[in-house]
Design a protein around this motif. Structure first.
Motif, PDB file in Angstrom:
ATOM      1  N   VAL A 160     -42.379 -55.306  52.000  1.00 40.69           N
ATOM      2  CA  VAL A 160     -43.306 -54.273  51.543  1.00 40.69           C
ATOM      3  C   VAL A 160     -44.572 -54.977  51.062  1.00 40.69           C
ATOM      4  N   ILE A 161     -45.673 -54.626  51.681  1.00 36.83           N
ATOM      5  CA  ILE A 161     -46.958 -55.271  51.388  1.00 36.83           C
ATOM      6  C   ILE A 161     -47.874 -54.259  50.719  1.00 36.83           C
ATOM      7  N   GLY A 162     -48.443 -54.631  49.593  1.00 43.67           N
ATOM      8  CA  GLY A 162     -49.312 -53.731  48.845  1.00 43.67           C
ATOM      9  C   GLY A 162     -50.774 -53.969  49.163  1.00 43.67           C
ATOM     10  N   ASN A 163     -51.558 -52.891  49.082  1.00 44.70           N
ATOM     11  CA  ASN A 163     -52.979 -52.964  49.425  1.00 44.70           C
ATOM     12  C   ASN A 163     -53.766 -52.003  48.540  1.00 44.70           C
ATOM     13  N   SER A 168     -59.719 -60.186  43.437  1.00 45.09           N
ATOM     14  CA  SER A 168     -59.781 -61.474  42.752  1.00 45.09           C
ATOM     15  C   SER A 168     -58.404 -62.125  42.777  1.00 45.09           C
ATOM     16  N   PRO A 169     -58.340 -63.444  42.591  1.00 44.76           N
ATOM     17  CA  PRO A 169     -57.047 -64.119  42.510  1.00 44.76           C
ATOM     18  C   PRO A 169     -56.189 -63.590  41.366  1.00 44.76           C
ATOM     19  N   GLN A 170     -56.833 -63.291  40.237  1.00 45.53           N
ATOM     20  CA  GLN A 170     -56.084 -62.790  39.084  1.00 45.53           C
ATOM     21  C   GLN A 170     -55.439 -61.442  39.382  1.00 45.53           C
ATOM     22  N   LYS A 171     -56.158 -60.583  40.092  1.00 42.55           N
ATOM     23  CA  LYS A 171     -55.614 -59.262  40.428  1.00 42.55           C
ATOM     24  C   LYS A 171     -54.451 -59.413  41.410  1.00 42.55           C
ATOM     25  N   ALA A 172     -54.566 -60.357  42.308  1.00 44.52           N
ATOM     26  CA  ALA A 172     -53.480 -60.586  43.262  1.00 44.52           C
ATOM     27  C   ALA A 172     -52.203 -60.991  42.534  1.00 44.52           C
ATOM     28  N   LEU A 173     -52.313 -61.933  41.600  1.00 44.93           N
ATOM     29  CA  LEU A 173     -51.147 -62.376  40.844  1.00 44.93           C
ATOM     30  C   LEU A 173     -50.549 -61.228  40.043  1.00 44.93           C
ATOM     31  N   GLU A 174     -51.402 -60.404  39.449  1.00 42.86           N
ATOM     32  CA  GLU A 174     -50.929 -59.261  38.670  1.00 42.86           C
ATOM     33  C   GLU A 174     -50.096 -58.309  39.517  1.00 42.86           C
ATOM     34  N   MET A 175     -50.543 -58.033  40.734  1.00 42.80           N
ATOM     35  CA  MET A 175     -49.818 -57.101  41.601  1.00 42.80           C
ATOM     36  C   MET A 175     -48.463 -57.667  42.029  1.00 42.80           C
ATOM     37  N   ASP A 182     -43.685 -58.022  48.473  1.00 46.53           N
ATOM     38  CA  ASP A 182     -43.460 -59.225  49.265  1.00 46.53           C
ATOM     39  C   ASP A 182     -44.760 -59.879  49.695  1.00 46.53           C
ATOM     40  N   GLY A 183     -45.817 -59.104  49.714  1.00 48.04           N
ATOM     41  CA  GLY A 183     -47.111 -59.632  50.112  1.00 48.04           C
ATOM     42  C   GLY A 183     -48.207 -58.682  49.682  1.00 48.04           C
ATOM     43  N   ILE A 184     -49.439 -59.148  49.787  1.00 46.67           N
ATOM     44  CA  ILE A 184     -50.590 -58.301  49.504  1.00 46.67           C
ATOM     45  C   ILE A 184     -51.525 -58.334  50.696  1.00 46.67           C
ATOM     46  N   MET A 185     -52.271 -57.257  50.870  1.00 47.18           N
ATOM     47  CA  MET A 185     -53.305 -57.204  51.899  1.00 47.18           C
ATOM     48  C   MET A 185     -54.651 -57.032  51.212  1.00 47.18           C
TER      49      MET A 185
END
Length: 280
Positions: A160-163, A168-175, A182-185
């Motif tokens: 499941v990939i969230g988008n 920002s890198p910080q927002k990616a880590l938070e999500m 499992d991943g981010i887009m």
């Protein structure tokens, strides 16, 4: 992203040029959209011939001209059709098929938890979910709560990939930490900012923020982007389409707004190249 109908009209879509895949880009997917089952099946088979790593079905595009034809997130008004087309595409190709979609069509109906499971059941290999409805377009804030519920569903076995709103890198880590995806887009935040992927990867691995690119590096990459766009799309179209990228490439550069407005008025590759190189 390719319209299924356009793919079936070679005079409108020169596949040998538009579906060019470079080995250094892999893994790479080809994304298709449409609302006709047979057209989508044929489009997927044509895309498979280009030898991507995956075929992605776009059930998330909110643009009116796409939605008005029942494609993109317009399909969220007809979940049975969405499932049927997806199942047919999965059966028609040998490559993994993935899906990108939204929470639902509007605030009154957000069936993504059930829809994700049903898409998994017909064979998709992964799902990417944008945390807005079609009605929201890109307004307001992305709601990751339901994305998290999809991931937390014990019956979900595929990635499941969230988008949505990852800028920002910080927002990616938070999500990752908050919703366990499992991943981010990353979409809009990468427009004119291809460095964001390296920045996010580095931060996730080391916890350290890397330095932003220099002005010279921004110019070099922007010009390489422009040259490739001209090669593929022709000079006139490439110059027009590149205008939306300049803000991203030069974000944070003092007094660049005036220069950007000047570049926006230029109509030839040579003029644009000369003006940007003057800044180096």
């Amino acid at each position: 992203m390719y319209c299924s109908l356009t793919l079936l009209q070679p005079e409108k879509c020169p596949l040998s040029q538009k579906m060019r895949i470079y080995e250094e880009e892999r893994p790479v997917g080809i994304q298709i959209f449409g609302s006709d089952l047979q057209q989508m099946v044929m489009a997927a088979q044509m895309a498979e011939e280009a030898a991507p790593d995956t075929i992605d079905i776009n059930w998330g595009c909110p643009v009116r001209k796409v939605v008005s034809k029942g494609a993109g997130s317009g399909i969220l008004k007809d979940i049975l059709k969405m499932i049927a087309i997806t199942a047919a595409v999965v059966k028609a190709v040998k490559l993994p098929v993935t899906v990108k979609t939204r929470l639902g069509y509007d605030e009154s109906d957000k069936p993504i938890v059930e829809v994700a499971e049903r898409l998994q059941d017909v064979g998709i290999a992964a799902i990417t979910i944008h945390g807005r409805t079609r009605a929201q377009m890109y307004s307001g804030k992305a709601d990751w709560t339901l994305i998290g519920k999809v991931k937390a569903n014990p019956r979900m076995k595929i990635p499941v990939i969230g988008n949505g709103d990852i800028d920002s890198p910080q927002k990616a880590l938070e999500m990752f930490e908050r919703y366990g995806v499992d991943g981010i887009m990353i979409g809009r935040a990468a427009i004119g900012n291809p460095w964001i992927f390296t920045a996010v990867k580095s931060f996730l691995q080391t916890g350290t923020l890397i330095s932003p690119p220099s002005l010279n590096e921004r110019i070099e990459v922007c010009l390489a982007h422009l040259d490739k766009a001209v090669e593929i799309k022709g000079e006139k179209r490439a110059i027009l389409e590149m205008r939306k990228f300049y803000s991203g490439y030069f974000k944070g550069i003092p007094h660049f707004k005036t220069i950007r407005m000047e570049i926006m008025q230029l109509t030839s590759l040579i003029e644009i190249r000369n003006r940007l190189q003057q800044l180096m």
